[in-house]
Design a protein around this motif. Structure first.
Motif, short mmCIF file in Angstrom:
data_model
loop_
_atom_site.label_atom_id
_atom_site.label_comp_id
_atom_site.label_asym_id
_atom_site.label_seq_id
_atom_site.Cartn_x
_atom_site.Cartn_y
_atom_site.Cartn_z
N UNK B 35 0.83 -1.20 0.00
CA UNK B 35 0.00 0.00 0.00
C UNK B 35 0.87 1.26 0.00
N UNK B 36 2.09 1.18 0.54
CA UNK B 36 2.99 2.33 0.45
C UNK B 36 3.42 2.58 -0.99
N UNK B 37 3.73 1.50 -1.73
CA UNK B 37 4.08 1.69 -3.15
C UNK B 37 2.88 2.15 -3.96
N UNK B 38 1.70 1.69 -3.59
CA UNK B 38 0.49 2.14 -4.27
C UNK B 38 0.23 3.63 -4.00
N UNK B 39 0.57 4.07 -2.78
CA UNK B 39 0.49 5.51 -2.47
C UNK B 39 1.46 6.28 -3.36
N UNK B 40 2.63 5.71 -3.62
CA UNK B 40 3.57 6.34 -4.54
C UNK B 40 3.00 6.49 -5.94
N UNK B 41 2.28 5.45 -6.40
CA UNK B 41 1.62 5.53 -7.71
C UNK B 41 0.58 6.64 -7.74
N UNK B 42 -0.21 6.75 -6.65
CA UNK B 42 -1.24 7.78 -6.59
C UNK B 42 -0.61 9.17 -6.63
N UNK B 43 0.47 9.36 -5.87
CA UNK B 43 1.11 10.68 -5.83
C UNK B 43 1.72 11.05 -7.18
N UNK B 44 2.28 10.04 -7.87
CA UNK B 44 2.85 10.28 -9.20
C UNK B 44 1.76 10.66 -10.19
N UNK B 45 0.61 9.97 -10.13
CA UNK B 45 -0.51 10.30 -11.02
C UNK B 45 -1.01 11.72 -10.75
N UNK B 46 -1.04 12.12 -9.47
CA UNK B 46 -1.50 13.47 -9.15
C UNK B 46 -0.52 14.51 -9.69
N UNK B 47 0.78 14.18 -9.65
CA UNK B 47 1.77 15.10 -10.19
C UNK B 47 1.60 15.29 -11.70
N UNK B 48 1.35 14.17 -12.44
CA UNK B 48 1.11 14.30 -13.88
C UNK B 48 -0.18 15.08 -14.15
N UNK B 49 -1.13 14.93 -13.25
CA UNK B 49 -2.39 15.63 -13.34
C UNK B 49 -2.21 17.14 -13.23
N UNK B 50 -1.31 17.57 -12.34
CA UNK B 50 -1.00 19.00 -12.23
C UNK B 50 -0.31 19.50 -13.49
N UNK B 51 0.52 18.65 -14.12
CA UNK B 51 1.14 19.07 -15.37
C UNK B 51 0.07 19.28 -16.44
N UNK B 52 -0.94 18.40 -16.47
CA UNK B 52 -2.01 18.56 -17.44
C UNK B 52 -2.82 19.82 -17.19
N UNK B 53 -2.90 20.27 -15.93
CA UNK B 53 -3.69 21.46 -15.67
C UNK B 53 -2.82 22.70 -15.54
N UNK B 54 -1.66 22.71 -16.24
CA UNK B 54 -0.86 23.90 -16.47
C UNK B 54 -0.20 24.50 -15.24
N UNK B 55 -0.08 23.76 -14.15
CA UNK B 55 0.63 24.35 -13.00
C UNK B 55 1.88 23.52 -12.75
N UNK B 56 2.96 23.95 -13.41
CA UNK B 56 4.17 23.13 -13.45
C UNK B 56 4.93 23.16 -12.14
N UNK B 57 4.89 24.31 -11.46
CA UNK B 57 5.67 24.43 -10.23
C UNK B 57 5.13 23.51 -9.15
N UNK B 58 3.79 23.46 -9.05
CA UNK B 58 3.20 22.58 -8.04
C UNK B 58 3.43 21.12 -8.41
N UNK B 59 3.47 20.82 -9.72
CA UNK B 59 3.77 19.45 -10.14
C UNK B 59 5.18 19.05 -9.74
N UNK B 60 6.13 19.97 -9.93
CA UNK B 60 7.51 19.64 -9.55
C UNK B 60 7.65 19.52 -8.04
N UNK B 61 6.94 20.41 -7.30
CA UNK B 61 7.01 20.32 -5.84
C UNK B 61 6.37 19.04 -5.34
#
Lengths: 101, 176
Positions: B35-61
């Protein structure tokens, strides 16, 4: 990107985080579910900032503050859990009675 | 990111399904390391999601702090504990779990019935002309930096002090 789809996704993440936070018996899993809740709040902030506040970006700045608070929480939480584990040899939530004397 | 329509929709569906399955895995997998690795997958998907919604700084953070620091700390905490006690009482489904799942499902249903009823686009139309007039050429990251060092200077310093105090407290708790 539709606004409602992102809001539904964030509501799903929030409710599944609440469910895991209440029902998990392991403290580390409760911390993970807390991270899920904070992430759903962050998704809402970033989405509303992108849709409504394209000029000022206050939602992005507030989500950075939320990420910093989550980093502080993720430093404190495993420290407390490891301290409890060292004293009790267990990380179950319903068996932590360290204040019981 | 301004992608053409079908690629954007496909990426959105892909990231959304990864997020849904990953968050189910965080809650329902029996072994906490999975479940910890699955949490990593979720956080990575959320980061790509921020890239799709044009906020690159929050995606990198998000990618640096959540996936790089918090998830590693959680995996470290899971590996620090003893693994044998995890499997003891996983399979029993108590009354409290049923009540909690009912409450959370009703919360989710009430939220997703509230969301389409609210008139979001009225708010968009009232704030849109302001933005078009004031549009200029500096990027999002520059704007975030300017706001952090002018308007939000005091919260920024407070957050750094909170982070310092939390890290010192974590070390003091963990090393005794």
């Amino acid at each position: 990107m539709m606004l409602e789809h992102v809001l539904v996704l964030s509501a799903y993440l929030f409710s599944i985080g609440i469910y895991g936070l209440i029902t998990s018996r392991n403290m580390v899993r409760a911390l993970m579910c807390l991270e899920l809740i904070l992430n759903s709040v962050n998704i809402n902030f970033v989405t509303f900032s992108g849709f409504f506040d394209n000029r000022q970006l206050r939602g992005d700045i507030f989500s950075i503050f939320v990420i910093a608070i989550a980093a502080a929480e993720a430093a404190i939480g495993p420290a407390i859990v490891s301290s409890i584990y060292r004293n009790r040899k267990s990380t179950r939530i319903n068996q932590s009675n360290l204040l019981n004397k | 990111m301004d992608l053409p329509g079908p690629i954007h929709d496909f990426l959105l569906v892909f990231l959304g399904s990864g997020l849904i399955l990953g968050s189910l895995g965080v809650v329902l997998l029996p072994n906490p390391i999975y479940s910890a690795f699955s949490l990593g997958l979720v956080l990575f998907c959320i980061s790509l999601f921020y890239i799709l919604s044009n906020s690159y700084f929050v995606a990198a953070a998000q990618l640096l702090i959540y996936v790089g620091a918090i998830n590693v700390l959680i995996i470290f905490a899971v590996m620090f504990m003893n693994g044998s006690e995890y499997y003891k009482d996983f399979h029993l489904w108590t009354v409290g779990d049923g009540v909690t799942s009912m409450v959370c499902t009703s919360l989710f249903i009430s939220l997703i019935t509230t969301i389409p009823d609210t008139s979001w686009y009225g708010i968009i139309w009232t704030t849109k002309p302001n933005q078009i007039i004031e549009q200029d050429l500096i990027s999002n990251s520059q704007q975030i930096g300017i706001h952090l060092s002018t308007d939000f200077f005091l919260p920024f310093e407070l957050i750094s002090i909170i982070l310092l105090v939390a890290l010192i407290g974590a070390i003091a708790i963990a090393r005794q």
